[in-house]
Design a protein around this motif. Structure first.
Motif, PDB file in Angstrom:
ATOM      1  N   GLY A 184       0.785  -1.220   0.000  1.00 41.48           N
ATOM      2  CA  GLY A 184       0.000   0.000   0.000  1.00 41.48           C
ATOM      3  C   GLY A 184       0.816   1.267   0.000  1.00 41.48           C
ATOM      4  O   GLY A 184       0.256   2.367   0.092  1.00 41.48           O
ATOM      5  N   MET A 185       2.144   1.140  -0.137  1.00 42.28           N
ATOM      6  CA  MET A 185       3.017   2.318  -0.101  1.00 42.28           C
ATOM      7  C   MET A 185       3.786   2.501  -1.399  1.00 42.28           C
ATOM      8  O   MET A 185       4.870   3.072  -1.408  1.00 42.28           O
ATOM      9  CB  MET A 185       3.993   2.197   1.070  1.00 42.28           C
ATOM     10  N   GLY A 186       3.252   2.002  -2.498  1.00 44.39           N
ATOM     11  CA  GLY A 186       3.905   2.173  -3.788  1.00 44.39           C
ATOM     12  C   GLY A 186       4.758   0.987  -4.172  1.00 44.39           C
ATOM     13  O   GLY A 186       4.847  -0.009  -3.450  1.00 44.39           O
ATOM     14  N   SER A 187       5.403   1.094  -5.334  1.00 44.56           N
ATOM     15  CA  SER A 187       6.157  -0.033  -5.892  1.00 44.56           C
ATOM     16  C   SER A 187       7.657   0.059  -5.642  1.00 44.56           C
ATOM     17  O   SER A 187       8.408  -0.824  -6.061  1.00 44.56           O
ATOM     18  CB  SER A 187       5.911  -0.112  -7.409  1.00 44.56           C
ATOM     19  N   GLN A 188       8.114   1.129  -4.992  1.00 42.71           N
ATOM     20  CA  GLN A 188       9.536   1.283  -4.697  1.00 42.71           C
ATOM     21  C   GLN A 188       9.836   0.813  -3.270  1.00 42.71           C
ATOM     22  O   GLN A 188       8.967   0.870  -2.395  1.00 42.71           O
ATOM     23  CB  GLN A 188       9.962   2.743  -4.866  1.00 42.71           C
ATOM     24  N   PRO A 189      11.062   0.359  -3.006  1.00 44.62           N
ATOM     25  CA  PRO A 189      11.410  -0.095  -1.657  1.00 44.62           C
ATOM     26  C   PRO A 189      11.303   1.030  -0.630  1.00 44.62           C
ATOM     27  O   PRO A 189      11.624   2.179  -0.916  1.00 44.62           O
ATOM     28  CB  PRO A 189      12.865  -0.561  -1.801  1.00 44.62           C
TER      29      PRO A 189
END
Length: 250
Positions: free
Chosen positions: A147-152
C-alpha cells in the motif's frame, strides 16, 4: 512409496514448490517462467499465473494474520488456513503479487531500485503480512510495504564481501530477519537498522562457503534449519544441513 499422480505441465525443470496453507493445492514454478496452481484433490491444473520473464526463484503465501487484521467486524471470521495473496519472484529481479480470488486480475509489481542489477533468488513476508523482503545480487535486501507504492521503503546493505543474498526468513517476533549469502547466515534486528552506532545484525555460525539455498523456521520460531552446497564444484565439504535451536534473549 506409491505414486498417486503426476503433475505434468511445465516444459522445463521445476525450481520451486509451495503447498498452499489450506493444503488443498500446491504451486509450482519453473525455468519456463510459468507459475502453476494444482488442485491436490483432482491432480489437475486449476490456474496459471503468467507474467514472469525469467526462471521462478521463490513462491510465498501471505501470512493469514494479515487477513485477520484487515477483516471487517461484520464479516465472517477468516479461515486461518486461507491465504488469497501469493508472492512470486524470478531470477531477473521481478517481484509480483497475485490475488488468488481474482483469476483475471493483473499482478501488482514491485520495481527494482536504481543501480540494482537484475536478481531475486529469495523473498519472504513479514509475520503480519504488511512487508515483503527481497534478496538481491548486490549484497542487499529490499523492503517493500504494501500500500506504499512499488519502490522499496528501505534497503538493508550487507558487507561488500558477503556475496549475493540467496535465502531469507522472518522470525516469529516480526523483528528478526534471517538473511543468507555465500559467506554465512546473519540475523538482522530490523528495529536497530537505522542506528549507526551499532551493528544491526549478528552472525549465526555454522556455514563456511557454498551457497546457502534454504532457511526454514518452524511456526514457534524455536527451531531453524539451513542447507548449503555448491553442486560438487569445490568438493562436498560445503554440502551441509544444519539445525538450530533458537533461544530468546531477554
Amino acid at each position: 512409496g506409491r505414486r498417486i499422480t503426476l503433475l505434468s505441465k511445465h516444459k522445463k525443470p521445476v525450481s520451486v514448490l509451495r503447498i498452499s496453507p489450506d493444503e488443498y493445492g500446491v504451486v509450482s514454478g519453473a525455468w519456463d517462467r510459468a507459475v502453476l496452481y494444482w488442485d491436490l484433490n483432482t491432480g489437475k491444473l486449476a490456474r496459471a499465473f503468467a507474467g514472469h520473464m525469467s526462471q521462478i526463484s521463490s513462491i510465498e503465501f501471505q501470512p493469514w494474520s494479515a487477513q485477520v487484521q484487515a477483516q471487517d467486524v461484520d464479516t465472517e471470521p477468516v479461515d486461518k488456513r486461507a491465504s488469497p495473496v501469493l508472492l512470486t519472484t524470478s531470477i531477473d529481479g521481478q517481484c509480483l503479487l497475485w490475488d488468488m480470488r481474482a483469476p483475471k486480475a493483473l499482478p501488482q509489481s514491485f520495481h527494482l531500485p536504481k543501480k540494482t542489477p537484475p536478481w531475486a533468488t529469495s523473498a519472504c513476508w513479514s509475520c503480519d503480512g504488511r512487508r515483503i523482503y527481497v534478496g538481491r545480487r548486490n549484497n542487499t535486501v529490499d523492503e517493500y510495504e504494501l500500500g506504499m507504492g512499488s519502490q522499496p521503503s528501505r534497503t538493508l546493505k550487507l558487507p561488500m564481501n558477503s556475496g549475493p543474498v540467496t535465502a531469507l526468513a522472518m522470525m516469529g517476533n516480526n523483528r528478526s530477519l534471517v538473511c543468507a549469502s555465500t559467506d554465512n547466515v546473519r540475523m538482522w534486528d530490523l528495529a536497530s537498522v537505522e542506528r549507526r552506532s551499532s551493528v544491526p545484525f549478528q552472525i549465526i555460525p555454522g556455514h563456511h562457503g557454498g551457497t546457502i539455498s534454504t532457511i526454514l523456521v518452524d511456526e514457534t520460531s524455536r527451531y531453524m534449519l539451513t542447507t548449503s552446497g555448491n553442486r560438487g564444484w569445490d568438493g562436498s565439504s560445503n554440502n551441509v544441513f544444519l539445525g538450530y535451536e533458537v533461544t530468546p534473549i531477554g
